[in-house]
Structures are given as C-alpha cells and as structure tokens.
Design an enzyme around this catalytic site. Structure first.
Site, PDB file in Angstrom:
ATOM      1  N   ARG A   1      17.201  70.643 -43.411  1.00 10.64           N
ATOM      2  CA  ARG A   1      18.177  69.296 -44.013  1.00 10.64           C
ATOM      3  C   ARG A   1      19.274  69.483 -44.264  1.00 10.64           C
ATOM      4  NH1 ARG A   1      13.669  67.909 -48.337  1.00 10.64           N
ATOM      5  NH2 ARG A   1      14.229  69.684 -49.147  1.00 10.64           N
TER       6      ARG A   1
ATOM      7  N   LYS B   1      20.015  65.650 -49.554  1.00 11.98           N
ATOM      8  CA  LYS B   1      20.448  65.820 -50.940  1.00 11.98           C
ATOM      9  C   LYS B   1      21.465  66.087 -51.420  1.00 11.98           C
ATOM     10  CE  LYS B   1      16.560  69.059 -53.137  1.00 11.98           C
ATOM     11  NZ  LYS B   1      16.427  67.737 -53.797  1.00 11.98           N
TER      12      LYS B   1
HETATM   13  C1  COI Z   1      12.710  69.956 -55.394  1.00 13.89           C
HETATM   14  O1  COI Z   1      11.517  69.854 -55.533  1.00 13.89           O
HETATM   15  O2  COI Z   1      13.573  70.997 -55.036  1.00 13.89           O
HETATM   16  C2  COI Z   1      14.377  69.067 -56.178  1.00 13.89           C
HETATM   17  O3  COI Z   1      14.903  68.620 -55.523  1.00 13.89           O
HETATM   18  C3  COI Z   1      13.713  68.467 -57.657  1.00 13.89           C
HETATM   19  C4  COI Z   1      14.754  69.025 -58.295  1.00 13.89           C
HETATM   20  C5  COI Z   1      15.720  67.611 -58.689  1.00 13.89           C
HETATM   21  C6  COI Z   1      14.583  69.678 -59.806  1.00 13.89           C
END
Ligand code: COI
Length: 369
Positions: free
Chosen positions: A113, A215
C-alpha cells in the site's frame, strides 16, 4: 532520550530501567517497560528506537539503520513541510503468549500500500523486503514495549516523506523512510463498548481524483474540525459521505464502514476516495469464510435506517461495533445490534485470535518477528 515519556499522565512510568540497561536489553529477551498496561489507550508512548532510511529522488532506498528514538532534522524547505509530500502506514505487533514470540499482521500489505501511495505522491518507496525488515528491526529493538497478550499491541508507524529542500511546486529531491512504534490499547475511549457516530454531509474527506485512496498524511488533518465538533456533541466519531451526491457512505475518520442486513454484509467499494484498509480486506475474507455474503458496492446512507448492525474496521480501531448513528441532526438515532451475538463481535474474535496467534493461521497472515 531513551526513557519512555508518556503523553498521558495516567499511564505512569517509574523509570526502573537505567539508560544503559535500556540499550543493553533492546536486543535481549528481557521485558522491562514499566508502564501500567491496563491503562493503555491510543496515545503516544515514547519507545527506545526508530528505524531510518534515506535516498534521493533518482535513487532507490539502500541501507537503513536503527537510531535512538528522537527528533529528526528537517530543512524548513522540505517537501513534506511545505507541500505535504508524505505518507504513513499503521500496523501492529502482538505478543503471542508468555515467551512465545511476537507476531506482525500482514506487513506485506502495508508495504504494498505504501508503494501504491508513493507512486501517487511521486516518491520513491522502500521495497517490500526493506519495509518488512525495517518494521521487524523496530519491533525487536522496542520489544520491551510490546504489551502482554490481551493488554494491547505495539502500534508501528512507518512514515515516508519528502525530506529534501524544494521551493517551486515539485517532488522533493530527497526522501526519508522512518519507522517508530508505540504501545497501544483500544482506539476509542469507549474501549470495546459500542461507539456512536454522526453523519456529516457537508464535510468530505476525499474527492474523486484526489488522494483518499492512499494513506497520504494530508488526508487526515482536514477531518479534525468535523471530528472535534462531533466529540463536543457527544459522538465518538464522524461518518463522511461521497463529495458528489452527498449520499453514499465513504468512511469514518480513521476506519472503514460495514453495514449488516440479515446474512449480507455491505461495505463501500474503494474507487479512489476510500482507503483500502487491510483490516477491511481481512474482515471481508473472514466473513466470506463464515458464509456471509459480502458486497463491495455503493452503500447509500439511507440503508443505515434499515440495517441490523453497523461496524467499523481499521488497524487502530480493529473491529468496533456501532451502537447508534445520527443523520441530518434529527432525532433519528438508530439503534443497532451489538454485543456477544453480533456479527461484528464474531468477526472481531476470529480476527484478533489470528492476530494474537491463538487460532490457526491458515491464511499465513501473521509473520513472526
Ligand atoms: C490506522 O488504523 O492505522 C490508522 O491509520 C488510523 C490512524 C489515523 C489513527
């Protein structure tokens, strides 16, 4: 600074390990982190080491190294600070049992990802092997911070950022891949109790053609305002709708959504505006194995009114049952099925028992550190 400094004052650390001991035990079996594991939430707890690897735009990442956890040096003109050229990942390491080792959950998925995100953000990315190596090194070096089984996990946060100087709008000339870790417990203050969500139909987290499907660090701060408002109104978190028709469910602030009706579990299809969650993907597979019909499709907000159950998934969130959802500010708080016999609890148990090495891992999802 080696000793663990906790953000939350409630989780105390008396500092029984000296600095030298912490260095010495980083690679040993000794577990000496002196924190109250029962009070872990999802707040940052400083651990001992981080992994750092650098490269320039026209090169590949080569060698990285563990460093003591600490501040990093960034030029004020770095791509990440000026133009948000950055990605992050999140994965967890679980203690398998007393002296039984530590397991990572699907780290290859995070590595892949990150590569897809890096391509979108015009950054070089570590290879899958480099990514997994860095994660393993970080976990091993911070082994004493992996909570005892049942108390939580070590949350691992890989970052990829444009670290070199840039002024005109363009990719940075240098990049940094960094992995740090923090012990965590449950994500929401409700712990494992049902959460309460509010649909915000005027705030959107992603647009078609944007970066909602990767992300990117820049996807997250824009939800703070809606999240803050929702919390002030007594809700746990926010559900966002699509930005064109304001009608279809997208995500919650940090998790994917699932809607259960009878034997059918529906989840918004990922078409660029929704993060393809690794927990989402795993839960879909587990649900299908358990004879549920899983549909990845457009899911209208109206379907919430008719749903038996709703739940959220994410690495941080794991699987969280939704107790109620409020839509359009009216008194239309919808009560859903939660608790022991709910689909979400069934899926939560199957998933976490694989993650913690309590159930047979037929799918080879776990990786020993
Ligand atoms: C995750 O679940 O790893 C996330 O990226 C959530 C994060 C924004 C706290």
């Amino acid at each position: 600074m080696l000793s663990g400094v906790m953000e939350r004052s409630s989780a105390s650390r008396s500092g029984s390990c000296s600095r030298q001991e912490c260095f010495d035990t980083a690679w040993s079996d000794e577990e000496c982190a002196d924190i109250n594991w029962d009070e872990l939430g999802f707040a940052f707890v400083q651990t001992d080491f981080m992994y750092v690897m650098k490269c320039s735009l026209d090169q590949k990442f080569s060698t990285g190294a563990l460093n003591k956890y600490g501040n990093i040096e960034l030029t004020p003109s770095s791509g990440v600070l000026n133009y948000g050229q950055g990605l992050f990942e999140g994965l967890k390491a679980y203690r398998k049992g007393e002296g039984d080792g530590i397991l990572l959950f699907r780290p290859e998925e995070n590595a892949l990802r990150m590569q897809i995100g890096a391509e979108r953000m015009c950054m070089p990315s570590p290879s899958v092997d480099q990514f997994i190596h860095a994660v393993k090194q970080t976990v091993l070096a911070n082994k004493r911070w992996v909570p005892p089984q049942g108390k939580g996990s070590l949350y691992i946060r890989p970052l990829l950022m444009g670290s070199g100087p840039v002024l005109g709008l363009a990719p940075a000339p240098e990049y940094m891949f960094l992995v740090y870790a923090s012990p965590v417990g449950t994500y929401f203050k409700e712990c494992l109790a049902p959460i309460h969500l509010v649909v915000k139909d005027k705030v959107h987290r992603a647009i078609p053609g944007g970066t909602g499907g990767v992300k990117a660090i820049s996807n997250y701060a824009p939800v703070f305002k809606a999240q803050k408002q929702a919390k002030s109104e007594g809700f746990t978190d926010v559900i966002y709708l699509d930005s064109i028709q304001h009608k279809y469910l997208e995500e919650a602030s940090s998790s994917n959504l699932f809607v259960v009706k009878g034997n059918v579990i529906s989840t918004p299809i990922t078409m660029g505006t929704i993060l393809p969650g690794i927990t989402r993907k795993s839960v879909i597979e587990i649900a299908r194995d358990h004879e549920y019909q899983v549909e990845e499709r457009l899911v209208s907000v109206e379907e919430l009114f008719d749903a038996d159950e709703v739940f959220c998934t994410g690495t941080a969130v794991v699987v969280a049952s939704v107790g109620s959802i409020t839509y359009q500010g009216q008194a239309c708080r919808i009560q859903f099925k939660t608790g022991d016999n709910s689909v979400s609890q069934q899926l939560y148990k199957v998933l976490t028992s694989i993650q913690m090495g309590q159930a047979k891992d037929d799918k080879n999802w776990t990786v020993a550190v």
